[in-house]
Scaffold this active site. Structure first.
Site, short mmCIF file in Angstrom:
data_model
loop_
_atom_site.label_atom_id
_atom_site.label_comp_id
_atom_site.label_asym_id
_atom_site.label_seq_id
_atom_site.Cartn_x
_atom_site.Cartn_y
_atom_site.Cartn_z
N SER A 101 -3.74 -8.02 -6.35
CA SER A 101 -3.73 -7.22 -5.66
C SER A 101 -4.03 -6.72 -4.17
CB SER A 101 -5.80 -6.34 -5.55
OG SER A 101 -5.93 -5.15 -6.10
N CYS A 102 -4.12 -5.71 -3.73
CA CYS A 102 -3.94 -5.58 -2.26
C CYS A 102 -4.27 -4.62 -1.84
CB CYS A 102 -2.36 -6.00 -1.88
SG CYS A 102 -1.14 -5.01 -2.35
N GLY A 103 -3.64 -3.87 -0.18
CA GLY A 103 -4.23 -2.56 -0.70
C GLY A 103 -3.86 -1.44 -1.22
N TRP A 146 -6.50 -1.83 -3.98
CA TRP A 146 -7.59 -1.27 -3.16
C TRP A 146 -7.91 0.32 -3.12
CZ3 TRP A 146 -11.86 -3.61 -4.59
CH2 TRP A 146 -12.81 -3.34 -3.68
#
Length: 289
Positions: free
Chosen positions: A244-246, A273
């Site tokens: 996951s990331c932004g 996110w």
């Protein structure tokens, strides 16, 4: 870390230069998948016109190759939409696709992951991207792009490469899974605000943090032994890795890195996110928890 081996997931500028110089490489297509962070006043498509690797075409995963019916940025499109747009780029199922971006190693792996998710394994990332090409003193191209002869590409969704929020939420306590967040440490901890408005700060319960920048050195991947050590510190070799990331871009850098060291079951949380932090029903851990 670079490689000169054809058809691997990471190729050097020297390999690509030789391949483009070889007239027999008719099955090679170069894609510029440059994308910038929100708030950056730059146009990747305009910059491609001004300066690009010869024969490069624009891989627009923010618009043409993004799901249309969502408020979330650049979500994975359907296999039908992907097939249509990739066919317009002159790519067939036999094409070797090489992807780069103008920042070195930032958004190009998103394109790599999308092709993998759509069943096309003959895809590589250019290590160091456009900056490495320029540093090597290799020829550049500018001006309007030449017209492309469409071909036929048939995408086949490989569901293990992608996961949605609901399914991920069910796996947060599964010991067979390691969730790894690619955001910078301060954002992961929730000690700074998210760049997008309305997004809670923090991370998912049980998630681990491996900032994507820790895997890179001047736009190139660090040594494979160093990458392996970082992943081994956070996960077991047999675990399924969910990244996951932004907004689902830099998570793909981690997916590519894990692939380079031989990790097998790799998944990207597409909403990342931007979705999780905005959806109150999903749990968040932060400095105030």
């Amino acid at each position: 870390m670079t490689t000169s081996v054809q058809h691997q997931d990471l190729v050097s500028v020297q390999w690509l230069h030789q391949a483009l110089a070889n007239n027999a490489q008719d099955n090679l297509v170069v894609l510029d998948a440059t994308s910038f962070m929100p708030g950056v006043d730059r146009s990747p498509e305009q910059e491609l016109i001004e300066q690009r690797i010869p024969r490069a075409r624009f891989f627009d995963f923010n618009n043409k190759l993004a799901a249309p019916d969502t408020d979330l940025p650049h979500m994975l499109p359907s296999a039908e939409q992907f097939s249509l747009e990739v066919s317009k780029l002159g790519i067939s199922n036999d094409t070797h696709v090489v992807i780069y971006d103008s920042l070195g190693m930032f958004s190009a792996p998103r394109g790599w992951w999308m092709f993998k998710t759509m069943g096309h394994n003959n895809v590589s990332i250019l290590d160091g991207g456009l900056p490495a090409w320029i540093e090597a003193g290799l020829e550049l191209e500018s001006g309007e792009l030449e017209s492309i002869v469409p071909t036929v590409f048939n995408a086949q969704l490989q569901s293990e490469w992608v996961i949605d929020a609901e399914h991920l939420n069910e796996l947060l306590t599964d010991n067979n899974v390691a969730v790894i967040d690619a955001r910078p440490r301060a954002r992961f901890l929730g000690s700074v605000k998210e760049p997008r408005k309305g997004i809670r700060s923090g991370h998912m319960p049980n998630a681990k943090n491996l900032p994507f920048g820790d895997l890179l050195d001047n736009g190139h991947f660090i040594a494979l032994s160093e990458i392996k050590a970082k992943f081994d510190a956070l996960s077991a070799p047999e675990q399924r890795l969910i990244f996951s990331c932004g907004s689902g871009v830099t998570a793909c850098i981690l997916a590519l890195a894990a692939n380079l060291i031989g990790r097998k079951v790799l998944t990207v949380y597409d909403g990342s996110w931007t979705e999780w932090g905005a959806t109150e029903c999903y749990p968040v851990v932060n400095k105030d928890s």
